[in-house]
Design an enzyme around this catalytic site. Structure first.
Site, mmCIF file in Angstrom:
data_model
loop_
_atom_site.group_PDB
_atom_site.id
_atom_site.type_symbol
_atom_site.label_atom_id
_atom_site.label_comp_id
_atom_site.label_asym_id
_atom_site.label_seq_id
_atom_site.Cartn_x
_atom_site.Cartn_y
_atom_site.Cartn_z
ATOM 1 C CE LYS A 173 31.528 -27.392 12.935
ATOM 2 N NZ LYS A 173 30.918 -26.243 12.804
ATOM 3 C CD GLU A 248 19.101 -32.392 1.904
ATOM 4 O OE1 GLU A 248 19.044 -31.687 1.245
ATOM 5 O OE2 GLU A 248 18.547 -33.590 2.492
ATOM 6 C CB CYS A 282 20.315 -23.537 -0.525
ATOM 7 S SG CYS A 282 18.723 -24.224 0.794
ATOM 8 C CD GLU A 384 25.501 -22.876 -3.220
ATOM 9 O OE1 GLU A 384 26.488 -23.650 -2.634
ATOM 10 O OE2 GLU A 384 24.591 -23.063 -3.365
HETATM 11 P P1 NAD Z 1 30.459 -24.824 4.971
HETATM 12 O O1 NAD Z 1 29.782 -26.777 3.730
HETATM 13 O O2 NAD Z 1 31.308 -24.854 4.758
HETATM 14 O O3 NAD Z 1 30.075 -25.721 5.909
HETATM 15 C C1 NAD Z 1 28.879 -26.423 6.286
HETATM 16 C C2 NAD Z 1 29.027 -26.277 8.339
HETATM 17 O O4 NAD Z 1 29.920 -27.762 7.565
HETATM 18 C C3 NAD Z 1 29.629 -26.097 9.212
HETATM 19 O O5 NAD Z 1 29.471 -26.498 10.254
HETATM 20 C C4 NAD Z 1 31.049 -26.535 9.221
HETATM 21 O O6 NAD Z 1 32.193 -25.927 9.610
HETATM 22 C C5 NAD Z 1 31.325 -27.614 9.196
HETATM 23 N N1 NAD Z 1 32.412 -28.162 7.840
HETATM 24 C C6 NAD Z 1 33.454 -27.898 7.363
HETATM 25 N N2 NAD Z 1 34.649 -28.510 6.813
HETATM 26 C C7 NAD Z 1 33.902 -29.742 7.570
HETATM 27 C C8 NAD Z 1 34.622 -30.641 6.945
HETATM 28 N N3 NAD Z 1 35.095 -30.787 6.192
HETATM 29 N N4 NAD Z 1 34.622 -32.311 8.093
HETATM 30 C C9 NAD Z 1 32.827 -31.416 9.008
HETATM 31 N N5 NAD Z 1 32.482 -30.150 9.056
HETATM 32 C C10 NAD Z 1 32.758 -29.819 7.983
HETATM 33 O O7 NAD Z 1 28.900 -24.612 3.846
HETATM 34 P P2 NAD Z 1 28.890 -23.320 4.387
HETATM 35 O O8 NAD Z 1 29.617 -22.291 3.818
HETATM 36 O O9 NAD Z 1 27.697 -23.467 5.893
HETATM 37 O O10 NAD Z 1 27.023 -22.817 4.150
HETATM 38 C C11 NAD Z 1 26.834 -22.744 2.692
HETATM 39 C C12 NAD Z 1 26.317 -23.890 1.625
HETATM 40 O O11 NAD Z 1 25.545 -24.750 2.133
HETATM 41 C C13 NAD Z 1 26.197 -23.315 0.088
HETATM 42 O O12 NAD Z 1 26.390 -24.150 -0.231
HETATM 43 C C14 NAD Z 1 24.046 -24.097 0.377
HETATM 44 O O13 NAD Z 1 23.861 -24.093 -1.269
HETATM 45 C C15 NAD Z 1 24.561 -25.376 1.279
HETATM 46 N N6 NAD Z 1 22.958 -25.067 2.121
HETATM 47 C C16 NAD Z 1 22.021 -25.876 1.863
HETATM 48 C C17 NAD Z 1 20.844 -26.626 1.573
HETATM 49 C C18 NAD Z 1 19.963 -27.647 1.447
HETATM 50 O O14 NAD Z 1 19.049 -28.362 2.048
HETATM 51 N N7 NAD Z 1 20.586 -28.161 0.214
HETATM 52 C C19 NAD Z 1 20.797 -25.305 3.002
HETATM 53 C C20 NAD Z 1 21.115 -24.477 3.123
HETATM 54 C C21 NAD Z 1 22.535 -24.072 2.648
#
Ligand code: NAD
Length: 480
Positions: A173, A248, A282, A384
């Site tokens: 997804k 991650e 990130c 963050e």
């Molecule tokens: P998010 O956690 O809101 O969403 C990430 C994904 O998870 C999306 O596909 C979302 O639909 C899904 N999701 C949300 N709630 C869920 C649930 N309850 N169950 C299952 N899936 C769910 O994050 P975002 O806003 O899309 O991304 C930004 C974040 O990602 C920032 O915190 C950033 O630091 C982090 N990030 C980390 C890395 C890394 O490698 N550590 C890389 C890129 C981004």
């Protein structure tokens, strides 16, 4: 208006609910596509298809599996410009970044894991004349892969490629904010040679479609990249089900600058590590600690050069700062700038949204912002923000800056600028981060382990580790 569809069992399908959610273009704020609002019924169909296909895929000879991944890499390369434009329109990032980083890395991920799977091997432990142990490494089954919006195709492919290489079938997804390049990819999956049901993509909201993947009893491994709060929730669902979990998560990365560094190289890279992708990587260094003796010089030049960064139409090749991903995210970033002011910070540049003229006037733009005068313990420096906002702060000693750098709950990456080799080794060893860059940033070798400490995640992606994550090891012991 484009209607995005799920890709299940080799077919493009409408969601069972028949309902869709709007996909906004960050460049101009307009709805330009519709995304399936999938739920547990769509996930169930995808899991059933993936379970059936697993019987075939796990027995595929390695060369045939690798060929499918190589083919998909080539198809991305062949259509790279179309992918790059789509990524920019969906995400708001400058087109130069989509062309030079996101899309090449998307194809590189498939190519890398195609090569890697051909190199997989396992161990044997002979016990003299008593017995022979050998280790089988077998795919876990159906893998659940959930990715975020900031590097859409880049991070989506970084998960599905090792899962497929390992012999798992996939239910993936992408983020509901940036579904377009995953949808485009789904058009090439059959052409690349993947049998139906091996690689399924379900679009939709995290709390609905994402949650259905995480809680599905027949998905034994979840690879997730996203926010720390979401990661915590996913752990609470998946851990009691004894699923394998790779998380991650977020970061609040320090960028530590010593007076003995190569100032020009540091300045050039610090502009990138602060504001690339509007600070929505990130690995961006959002807390900049500068040795006191060069603090004023650094501040003058950093502010002057940040003011020169061209903010504008993401499809314009001159643009260095594009749009942030959504209205809600723009509001979150602006909220943190207000918080920084309340906490006593001084805005040295930016500090507000930007309004473009003409057709882009409703896009989501935030000026690159530099703040000084804050303590390292305040919320602005602990939480963050994930936008084009950095803080700068002077330090005197190594001990002091280490304490400040390690003071957050996160531990994803650190950047260190010094020409003192002994200090570089000392600091690299003490910094609490999954990766420490010395005199550089975002240099990535796909063979290296990638991931975070503390609240930045669990496990490591990259290299053979990522394939291993999607497998179970089984020791076979034969009495001689
Ligand atoms: P998010 O956690 O809101 O969403 C990430 C994904 O998870 C999306 O596909 C979302 O639909 C899904 N999701 C949300 N709630 C869920 C649930 N309850 N169950 C299952 N899936 C769910 O994050 P975002 O806003 O899309 O991304 C930004 C974040 O990602 C920032 O915190 C950033 O630091 C982090 N990030 C980390 C890395 C890394 O490698 N550590 C890389 C890129 C981004």
């Amino acid at each position: 208006m484009e209607k995005i569809l799920n890709f299940i069992n080799g077919k493009h399908l409408e969601p069972v609910s028949q309902s869709y959610i709007p996909d906004h273009c960050p460049m101009n704020g307009e709805v330009y596509a519709h995304i399936p609002d999938s739920d547990e019924r769509d996930v169930e169909m995808a899991v059933n298809a993936a379970l059936d296909a697993f019987r075939i895929w796990k027995k595929y000879p390695a060369e045939k599996r690798a060929a499918c991944l190589f083919n998909l890499a080539s198809l991305i390369e062949k259509n790279a410009e179309e992918f790059a434009r789509a990524e920019t329109i969906d995400n708001g990032k400058p087109i130069t970044l989509s062309r030079s980083v996101d899309i090449p890395r998307g194809s590189a991920n498939f190519r890398f894991y195609a090569h890697a799977l051909l190199q997989m091997h396992t161990e044997a432990y002979p016990m003299d004349d008593v017995a022979l142990n050998y280790v089988l490494r077998q795919p876990v089954g159906v893998a659940g892969c959930i990715s975020p919006w900031n590097l859409p195709l880049y991070l989506f492919s970084w998960k599905v490629a090792p899962a497929l290489a390992a012999g798992c079938t996939v239910v993936a997804k992408p983020s509901e904010l940036t579904p377009m390049t995953a949808y485009m990819l789904s058009r090439y999956i059959a052409e690349a040679g993947f049998p139906d049901g091996v690689f399924n993509i379900v679009h939709g909201l995290g709390a609905k479609a994402g949650n259905a993947i995480v809680s599905h009893p027949k998905i034994p491994a979840i690879s997730f990249t996203g926010g720390t709060v979401t990661g915590k929730h996913i752990s609470s669902v998946a851990a009691p089900m004894f699923k394998k979990l790779s998380l991650e998560l977020g970061g609040k990365n320090p960028n530590i600058i010593f007076a003995d560094c190569d100032f020009d190289a540091m300045m050039k890279t610090t502009l990138l590590s602060s504001f690339s992708n509007q600070g929505q990587i990130c690995l961006c260094g959002s807390r900049i600690y500068v040795e006191e003796s060069i603090y004023e010089k650094f501040k003058q030049e950093f502010v002057a050069r940040t003011k020169e960064l061209i903010l504008g139409n993401p499809l314009d090749e001159k643009t260095r700062i594009g749009a942030v991903v959504s209205q809600a995210h723009k509001n979150k970033i602006l909220g943190y700038i207000e918080l920084a002011k309340k906490e006593g910070g001084t805005i040295l540049c930016g500090g507000h949204e930007a309004r473009l003229e003409g057709p882009l006037k409703n896009g989501y733009y935030v000026m690159p912002t530099i703040i000084e005068g804050l303590s390292h313990t305040c919320r602005t420096n602990q939480e963050e923000i994930f936008g084009p906002v950095v803080t700068i702060q002077p330090f005197r000693t190594e001990e002091e800056v280490l304490e400040m750098a390690n003071s957050t709950m996160y531990g994803l990456s650190s950047t260190l600028w010094t020409n003192n080799l002994k200090r570089a080794h000392r600091m690299a060893s003490e910094l609490e981060a999954g990766i420490v860059w010395v005199n550089g940033w975002l240099i990535r070798d796909l063979r290296t382990p990638f991931g975070g400490m503390k609240a930045s995640g669990i496990g490591r992606e990259g290299g053979l580790q990522a394939i291993e994550f999607f497998t179970e090891e089984k020791n076979v012991c034969i009495k001689l």
